[in-house]
Design a protein around this motif. Structure first.
Motif, mmCIF file in Angstrom:
data_model
loop_
_atom_site.group_PDB
_atom_site.id
_atom_site.type_symbol
_atom_site.label_atom_id
_atom_site.label_comp_id
_atom_site.label_asym_id
_atom_site.label_seq_id
_atom_site.Cartn_x
_atom_site.Cartn_y
_atom_site.Cartn_z
ATOM 1 N N SER A 1 -16.278 80.806 20.239
ATOM 2 C CA SER A 1 -16.081 79.420 19.793
ATOM 3 C C SER A 1 -17.418 78.710 19.604
ATOM 4 O O SER A 1 -17.598 77.962 18.634
ATOM 5 C CB SER A 1 -15.188 78.651 20.772
ATOM 6 N N ALA B 1 -19.079 80.228 16.416
ATOM 7 C CA ALA B 1 -18.427 79.745 15.198
ATOM 8 C C ALA B 1 -18.844 78.314 14.884
ATOM 9 O O ALA B 1 -19.136 77.981 13.727
ATOM 10 C CB ALA B 1 -16.910 79.848 15.350
ATOM 11 N N LYS C 1 -22.525 78.334 13.686
ATOM 12 C CA LYS C 1 -22.633 78.922 12.345
ATOM 13 C C LYS C 1 -22.079 77.972 11.285
ATOM 14 O O LYS C 1 -22.636 77.848 10.190
ATOM 15 C CB LYS C 1 -21.895 80.260 12.322
ATOM 16 N N ALA C 2 -20.995 77.270 11.601
ATOM 17 C CA ALA C 2 -20.366 76.346 10.653
ATOM 18 C C ALA C 2 -21.276 75.173 10.288
ATOM 19 O O ALA C 2 -21.124 74.586 9.216
ATOM 20 C CB ALA C 2 -19.049 75.827 11.226
#
Length: 108
Positions: free
Chosen positions: A66, A69, A72-73
């Motif tokens: 989590s 992610a 990276k987002a």
């Protein structure tokens, strides 16, 4: 808690921003990990293929994922590679357990 090492490459925009002010980078990374119930153990900038290395622990793999992610987002990291690490005593225990596993090699 499981321990992870994530190596990352920063975008050119992120690198430009850090040149202007890199203060607080480690604290911000710690905050991201703490939101997933984890703890930053250390963070390093480095030479070579990667720009930074983060050593941290989280309650489980899903918690680590989590954080990865979410980071990276945001777009300021262009490449990441994560490896789960094992303490030497955990590795020794795993090797002891390996003695009891019977493996049959494939026939050629």
């Amino acid at each position: 808690m499981p321990i992870y090492m994530t190596r990352n490459v920063y975008s050119s925009e992120a690198m430009s921003n850090m040149i202007k002010s890199a203060d607080g980078r480690k604290e911000k990374i710690a905050q991201h990990i703490e939101q997933a119930g984890g703890k930053l153990l250390d963070y390093y900038f480095c030479f070579g293929e990667y720009d930074g290395v983060c050593i941290y622990e989280t309650p489980d793999g899903e918690s680590a994922l989590s954080v990865l992610a979410a980071v990276k987002a945001m777009g300021f990291v262009t490449k990441m590679e994560t490896t789960q690490l094992f303490r030497t005593e955990d590795g020794a225990e795993a090797f002891k357990r390996a003695k009891g596993i019977q493996v049959t090699p494939p026939k050629s």
